[in-house]
Design a protein around this motif. Structure first.
Motif, PDB file in Angstrom:
ATOM      1  N   ARG A   1       0.846  -1.202   0.000  1.00  0.00           N
ATOM      2  CA  ARG A   1       0.000   0.000   0.000  1.00  0.00           C
ATOM      3  C   ARG A   1       0.872   1.238   0.000  1.00  0.00           C
ATOM      4  O   ARG A   1       1.911   1.271   0.679  1.00  0.00           O
ATOM      5  CB  ARG A   1      -0.936  -0.009   1.214  1.00  0.00           C
TER       6      ARG A   1
ATOM      7  N   ALA B   1       0.381   5.500   0.124  1.00  0.00           N
ATOM      8  CA  ALA B   1      -0.537   6.641   0.244  1.00  0.00           C
ATOM      9  C   ALA B   1      -0.238   7.665  -0.843  1.00  0.00           C
ATOM     10  O   ALA B   1       0.901   7.765  -1.327  1.00  0.00           O
ATOM     11  CB  ALA B   1      -0.388   7.276   1.620  1.00  0.00           C
ATOM     12  N   ALA B   2      -1.256   8.435  -1.210  1.00  0.00           N
ATOM     13  CA  ALA B   2      -1.058   9.529  -2.169  1.00  0.00           C
ATOM     14  C   ALA B   2       0.054  10.433  -1.658  1.00  0.00           C
ATOM     15  O   ALA B   2       0.085  10.787  -0.474  1.00  0.00           O
ATOM     16  CB  ALA B   2      -2.354  10.320  -2.316  1.00  0.00           C
TER      17      ALA B   2
ATOM     18  N   GLN C   1       3.201   9.516  -1.574  1.00  0.00           N
ATOM     19  CA  GLN C   1       4.360   8.682  -1.259  1.00  0.00           C
ATOM     20  C   GLN C   1       4.964   8.133  -2.560  1.00  0.00           C
ATOM     21  O   GLN C   1       4.450   8.365  -3.653  1.00  0.00           O
ATOM     22  CB  GLN C   1       3.970   7.529  -0.332  1.00  0.00           C
TER      23      GLN C   1
ATOM     24  N   ASN D   1      -7.163   1.859  -6.803  1.00  0.00           N
ATOM     25  CA  ASN D   1      -7.454   2.877  -5.797  1.00  0.00           C
ATOM     26  C   ASN D   1      -7.691   2.109  -4.493  1.00  0.00           C
ATOM     27  O   ASN D   1      -8.580   1.247  -4.425  1.00  0.00           O
ATOM     28  CB  ASN D   1      -8.715   3.642  -6.231  1.00  0.00           C
ATOM     29  N   ALA D   2      -6.940   2.427  -3.447  1.00  0.00           N
ATOM     30  CA  ALA D   2      -7.012   1.642  -2.206  1.00  0.00           C
ATOM     31  C   ALA D   2      -8.400   1.696  -1.581  1.00  0.00           C
ATOM     32  O   ALA D   2      -8.785   0.796  -0.832  1.00  0.00           O
ATOM     33  CB  ALA D   2      -5.973   2.158  -1.210  1.00  0.00           C
ATOM     34  N   ASP D   3      -9.177   2.747  -1.905  1.00  0.00           N
ATOM     35  CA  ASP D   3     -10.493   2.912  -1.289  1.00  0.00           C
ATOM     36  C   ASP D   3     -11.639   2.472  -2.194  1.00  0.00           C
ATOM     37  O   ASP D   3     -12.798   2.497  -1.780  1.00  0.00           O
ATOM     38  CB  ASP D   3     -10.703   4.390  -0.919  1.00  0.00           C
TER      39      ASP D   3
ATOM     40  N   ASP E   1      -4.219   7.284  -3.321  1.00  0.00           N
ATOM     41  CA  ASP E   1      -3.955   6.181  -2.397  1.00  0.00           C
ATOM     42  C   ASP E   1      -4.029   4.866  -3.175  1.00  0.00           C
ATOM     43  O   ASP E   1      -5.051   4.582  -3.814  1.00  0.00           O
ATOM     44  CB  ASP E   1      -5.003   6.150  -1.273  1.00  0.00           C
TER      45      ASP E   1
ATOM     46  N   SER F   1      -3.740  15.730  -4.878  1.00  0.00           N
ATOM     47  CA  SER F   1      -4.037  14.486  -5.582  1.00  0.00           C
ATOM     48  C   SER F   1      -5.016  14.801  -6.717  1.00  0.00           C
ATOM     49  O   SER F   1      -5.966  15.564  -6.529  1.00  0.00           O
ATOM     50  CB  SER F   1      -4.648  13.500  -4.590  1.00  0.00           C
TER      51      SER F   1
END
Ligand code: ZN
Length: 281
Positions: free
Chosen positions: A57, A59-60, A62, A81-83, A225, A269
């Motif tokens: 994973r 994060a946006a 990173q 998209n992680a979400d 993310d 983002s």
């Protein structure tokens, strides 16, 4: 084969037009990303074992770096998209926008209706390779992923460590869902380090030994993310074959780096695509 018309040569001689001139694509601020990366600190790492896959994973804002370790090895990368797993890497549109292979400054775009950059390549140690005499290049978005269905279609085999199955198992474990559920999220990949092209005479997809060597890496800035999954392809360096256990295979390293506080300034983002989705009604 039908007879060629009298003006065949003239028709063939028409000059091509680039389908998607990309001068109007939003330009990533590579200078900002690179400056930010200078002060970034490693926050996670995952070693992908040979003929397996692993999730990670990011994060946006990173960074993540994929590195060849121990021996030449190609990797098959999926991004979500992680979400919202319905937003995933769109290999075909990335190809249409940037070409058959990607390198520094180019981006991995997401599926409709989102169509926004998911990640931007900020460093490619194989950027020197260019396009070789066979038309081959590295990091392609033309292959799909090695999979057990095509293997079965062509050879009647039941082989379970294709990238498709590796990604499926890794995602199922990451999400705590069944293989059947996970498989539906697996999609066409970025072939990291893989050297591929199309033959000039028959237009067939080819692979050849990857020029990757231990220490070579491809590094990305995460625009949103991300949940990622990377498979260490059973083809190894893809010099001979895949969909078998005969190739020499090596691990791949994924490292995640977090920017120092405030280093990205007013970076935001990217938003989802601006099309209104009314589709003419
Ligand atoms: Zn593979």
């Amino acid at each position: 084969m039908p007879d060629a018309p009298a003006d065949a040569a003239a028709r063939r001689a028409v000059a091509p037009v680039i389908c998607y001139p990309n001068e109007t694509l939003p330009t990533p601020d590579l200078a900002l990303y690179r400056a930010t990366r200078e002060g970034a600190a490693k926050v996670a790492e995952v070693v992908v074992p040979p003929r397996e896959a692993a999730c990670f994973r990011v994060a946006a804002g990173q960074f993540f770096r994929i590195t060849s370790v121990e021996g030449p090895q190609v990797g098959d990368l999926n991004l979500w998209n992680a979400d919202d797993l319905s937003e995933r890497f769109y290999s075909g549109k990335t190809r249409a926008l940037h070409g058959t292979h990607v390198t520094t400054g180019e981006r991995l775009w997401s599926s409709f209706p989102h169509l926004r950059p998911m990640a931007t390549i900020i460093e490619d140690s194989l950027g020197w390779y260019g396009i070789d005499e066979y038309g081959g290049s590295v990091h392609d978005v033309i292959g799909t992923r090695c999979d057990p269905y095509t293997g079965n279609l062509l050879s009647g085999v039941q082989y379970h460590h294709c990238c498709h199955s590796n990604l499926t198992r890794a995602l199922a474990d990451e999400l705590g869902v069944s293989l059947e559920d996970a498989e539906l999220h697996v999609h066409d990949v970025l072939n990291v380090f893989m050297c591929t092209g199309f033959t000039r005479d028959t237009g067939q997809y080819f692979m050849k030994a990857s020029p990757v060597r231990p220490g070579d890496h491809l590094e990305f800035f995460a625009e949103i993310d991300l949940l990622g999954a990377l498979s260490a392809c059973p083809g190894g360096d893809c010099s001979a074959q895949h969909t078998s256990d005969t190739a020499a295979c090596f691990p791949l390293l994924v490292e995640v780096f977090a920017a120092a506080d405030g280093a990205l300034g007013d970076w935001l983002s990217p938003s989802r695509n601006g099309y209104d989705r009314s589709h003419g009604r």
